[in-house]
Design a protein around this motif. Structure first.
Motif, mmCIF file in Angstrom:
data_model
loop_
_atom_site.group_PDB
_atom_site.id
_atom_site.type_symbol
_atom_site.label_atom_id
_atom_site.label_comp_id
_atom_site.label_asym_id
_atom_site.label_seq_id
_atom_site.Cartn_x
_atom_site.Cartn_y
_atom_site.Cartn_z
ATOM 1 N N UNK A 23 -60.496 -110.890 -4.086
ATOM 2 C CA UNK A 23 -60.401 -109.552 -3.542
ATOM 3 C C UNK A 23 -60.646 -109.212 -2.219
ATOM 4 N N UNK A 24 -60.985 -110.350 -1.495
ATOM 5 C CA UNK A 24 -61.227 -110.285 0.069
ATOM 6 C C UNK A 24 -59.899 -110.767 0.912
ATOM 7 N N UNK A 25 -58.909 -111.245 -0.048
ATOM 8 C CA UNK A 25 -57.498 -111.638 0.855
ATOM 9 C C UNK A 25 -56.909 -110.295 1.619
ATOM 10 N N UNK A 26 -56.559 -110.669 2.721
ATOM 11 C CA UNK A 26 -56.038 -109.594 3.230
ATOM 12 C C UNK A 26 -54.616 -110.179 4.277
ATOM 13 N N UNK A 27 -53.541 -109.607 3.803
ATOM 14 C CA UNK A 27 -52.382 -110.268 4.560
ATOM 15 C C UNK A 27 -52.320 -109.929 5.954
ATOM 16 N N UNK A 28 -52.861 -108.594 6.624
ATOM 17 C CA UNK A 28 -52.868 -108.275 7.789
ATOM 18 C C UNK A 28 -53.878 -109.440 8.539
ATOM 19 N N UNK A 29 -54.839 -109.917 7.914
ATOM 20 C CA UNK A 29 -55.796 -110.790 8.852
ATOM 21 C C UNK A 29 -54.879 -111.962 8.938
ATOM 22 N N UNK A 30 -53.761 -112.402 8.352
ATOM 23 C CA UNK A 30 -53.089 -113.667 8.740
ATOM 24 C C UNK A 30 -52.511 -113.549 10.114
ATOM 25 N N UNK A 31 -51.776 -112.223 10.234
ATOM 26 C CA UNK A 31 -51.220 -111.873 11.616
ATOM 27 C C UNK A 31 -52.133 -112.003 12.593
ATOM 28 N N UNK A 32 -53.432 -111.119 12.415
ATOM 29 C CA UNK A 32 -54.229 -111.136 13.406
ATOM 30 C C UNK A 32 -54.863 -112.427 13.923
ATOM 31 N N UNK A 33 -54.973 -113.647 12.789
ATOM 32 C CA UNK A 33 -55.660 -114.785 13.072
ATOM 33 C C UNK A 33 -54.626 -115.438 14.103
ATOM 34 N N UNK A 34 -53.412 -115.433 13.553
ATOM 35 C CA UNK A 34 -52.529 -115.983 14.227
ATOM 36 C C UNK A 34 -52.345 -115.657 15.908
ATOM 37 N N UNK A 35 -52.391 -114.210 15.926
ATOM 38 C CA UNK A 35 -52.499 -113.768 17.383
ATOM 39 C C UNK A 35 -53.875 -114.177 18.038
ATOM 40 N N UNK A 36 -54.777 -114.222 17.378
ATOM 41 C CA UNK A 36 -56.310 -114.584 18.214
ATOM 42 C C UNK A 36 -55.949 -116.094 18.993
ATOM 43 N N UNK A 37 -55.365 -116.907 17.812
ATOM 44 C CA UNK A 37 -55.168 -118.367 18.273
ATOM 45 C C UNK A 37 -54.131 -118.384 19.223
ATOM 46 N N UNK A 38 -53.097 -117.584 19.380
ATOM 47 C CA UNK A 38 -52.231 -117.623 20.235
ATOM 48 C C UNK A 38 -52.673 -117.110 21.654
ATOM 49 N N UNK A 39 -53.377 -116.224 21.722
ATOM 50 C CA UNK A 39 -54.471 -115.781 22.782
ATOM 51 C C UNK A 39 -55.202 -117.099 23.257
ATOM 52 N N UNK A 40 -55.814 -117.701 22.451
ATOM 53 C CA UNK A 40 -56.724 -118.735 22.818
ATOM 54 C C UNK A 40 -55.845 -119.877 23.408
ATOM 55 N N UNK A 41 -54.798 -120.311 22.977
ATOM 56 C CA UNK A 41 -53.903 -121.295 23.500
ATOM 57 C C UNK A 41 -53.633 -120.928 25.295
ATOM 58 N N UNK A 42 -53.305 -119.516 25.213
ATOM 59 C CA UNK A 42 -52.816 -119.153 26.682
ATOM 60 C C UNK A 42 -54.225 -118.789 27.375
ATOM 61 N N UNK A 43 -55.030 -118.145 27.023
ATOM 62 C CA UNK A 43 -56.250 -117.748 27.867
ATOM 63 C C UNK A 43 -57.367 -118.805 27.900
ATOM 64 N N UNK A 44 -57.704 -119.217 27.129
ATOM 65 C CA UNK A 44 -58.708 -120.411 27.054
ATOM 66 C C UNK A 44 -58.191 -121.789 27.353
ATOM 67 N N UNK A 45 -57.103 -122.223 26.835
ATOM 68 C CA UNK A 45 -56.767 -123.485 27.173
ATOM 69 C C UNK A 45 -55.445 -123.475 28.242
ATOM 70 N N UNK A 46 -55.135 -122.381 28.747
ATOM 71 C CA UNK A 46 -54.499 -122.347 29.989
ATOM 72 C C UNK A 46 -52.819 -122.835 29.639
ATOM 73 N N UNK A 47 -52.462 -122.604 28.481
ATOM 74 C CA UNK A 47 -51.110 -123.037 28.242
ATOM 75 C C UNK A 47 -50.177 -121.907 28.804
#
Length: 442
Positions: free
Chosen positions: A48-72
């Motif tokens: 009941x807690x599955x959320x398709x929108x969360x998949x896109x949000x998680x992916x974008x969060x990780x993309x920002x992590x690669x760029x902003x935190x890891x400097x890629x």
């Protein structure tokens, strides 16, 4: 005229026809054949807690992590997400942070291999440890069938260790080590699930965890700690430290999974293998490095997209899965209490031969009944009573009948639990009467 066969099962590896490998497929197929039955069988997360929108949000969060935190750079970010990746994984540093936050473990990220589910982690570890025909694995019985099946594929015999209400019988573990060595065998490790084990639901207490580590050191034995359910206690009484958190001598290989805590469809697990391995050239590395070599020939690398989704989920909660699973933990605890209370109402103590354990958390309860439980009875339960459960015989290795079944509370509502227990009560009453009548006729 029958079509000619190209191969026979006898021409294939013996494991393909082993009951351990048939169990998982059989149980899945039964559920598919009876889609309208109430399922107290599957240990799947609450949907009941599955959320398709969360998949896109998680992916974008990780993309920002690669760029902003890891400097890629943008090109590096794109390559990280779209290309073949690092065999040991791209979220290993976040897994290490998660273990520090939630489990109090200090883990070198280089000691982590991110795997295709925990099942691959098991396979890699067993493949590495199985070096000689004399090698055997010890495992607390009843044992998760995925572990037994992986060992079969690797020709690694599994010798059972008594579990019991304390989670593990330490005296029997020592005795099984002695018996194996007396038979000329090499016990390499003991597989344990200290927190709310699948299928038994039992846990190992804090004192016995320390005794288990001492015993492993005395017997020169590794411990394979599998912990998919540890974040789901049924109360707020607190969680004991994992074996790995207590491990000061690198005796524990820790197997983890994000299937129950983030998303089963991502199929992301991991192994912490910080044991030091000396090479023929005298150089010393990590067991994780050896496991990565095996993984490179099995799955090459774990899906970068799947890892990114998991990584994003971790980042959004400060790398704490305890914080990320508050709703799930409440639902599982509620369901577990509801199931146990429902069993007590339908099978009153002193008037019913039915018994069950009361786990302190997790997904599973084992119910003991006054008759043998097998796959044929499961089919009849699904067909005639509209109820699915799991025969406990699937978790033992000797093929002997077991008068018990496993109920799971993870993927159902309280109303479904009530309906399922009503059907279980009817099945037990009818089966008990039927077998009594057969015995009278005999």
């Amino acid at each position: 005229m029958a079509d000619p066969v190209d191969l026979r099962v006898a021409d294939l590896h013996p494991a393909v026809d082993d009951p351990a490998l048939n169990s998982m497929n059989f149980l899945n197929e039964v559920a598919q054949h009876y889609p309208d039955a109430v399922s107290l069988a599957a240990g799947r997360p609450y949907e009941e807690f599955f959320d398709v929108a969360a998949l896109h949000r998680h992916l974008e969060t990780f993309r920002r992590h690669l760029a902003d935190d890891l400097g890629q750079s943008p090109a590096q970010v794109q390559r990280t997400l779209f290309q073949y990746g690092r065999t040991k994984g791209i979220v290993h540093h976040l897994v290490a942070r998660n273990l520090a936050v939630d489990e109090g473990m200090t883990v070198d990220p280089e000691a982590i291999v991110v795997t295709v589910g925990c099942q691959e982690a098991m396979f890699l570890v067993l493949r590495a440890l199985r070096a000689d025909p004399r090698d055997v694995l010890l495992a607390v019985a009843p044992t998760y069938v995925g572990l037994t099946g992986a060992a079969r594929l690797l020709d690694l015999p599994v010798r059972p260790v008594r579990g019991g209400p304390a989670g593990i019988d330490l005296a029997d573990l020592r005795e099984q080590v002695r018996l194996a060595r007396a038979a000329g065998l090499r016990p390499r490790a003991c597989y344990v699930m200290p927190d709310f084990a699948n299928p038994s639901g039992t846990s190992i207490g804090p004192a016995d965890r320390r005794r288990l580590l001492d015993l492993a050191a005395e017997e020169d034995l590794l411990l394979l700690e599998d912990n998919p359910y540890g974040l789901f206690p049924a109360s707020d009484a607190g969680r004991p430290p994992t074996l790995k958190a207590l491990d000061t001598a690198r005796r524990v290989v820790y197997l983890g999974s994000f299937a129950k805590t983030v998303l089963p469809g991502a199929r992301v697990g991991y192994v912490v293998a910080d044991q030091r391995v000396a090479g023929a050239d005298g150089n010393v590395g990590l067991l994780a490095d050896q496991l990565a070599k095996i993984k490179s020939m099995v799955t090459v690398n774990t899906s970068a997209i799947a890892q990114a989704v998991v990584g994003g989920a971790l980042l959004e909660h400060g790398c704490s899965l305890a914080a990320a699973t508050v709703r799930e933990r409440a639902a599982y605890g509620r369901n577990l209490r509801h199931l146990v209370d429902g069993l007590a109402r339908r099978f009153p103590a002193g008037t019913s031969p039915v018994r069950w354990n009361v786990p302190a958390g997790g997904f599973f309860v084992v119910v003991t009944v006054p008759f043998g439980v097998d796959d044929a009875l499961l089919h009849r339960s699904a067909r005639e009573y509209g109820l699915l459960w799991t025969p406990m015989a699937h978790f033992y290795d000797d093929g002997a009948p077991v008068d018990a079944l496993r109920l799971s509370v993870s993927a159902v509502t309280p109303d479904q639990i009530d309906l399922g227990l009503d059907r279980l009560a009817a099945l037990v009453a009818d089966e008990t009467a039927r077998r009594a009548a057969t015995a009278d006729v005999g």
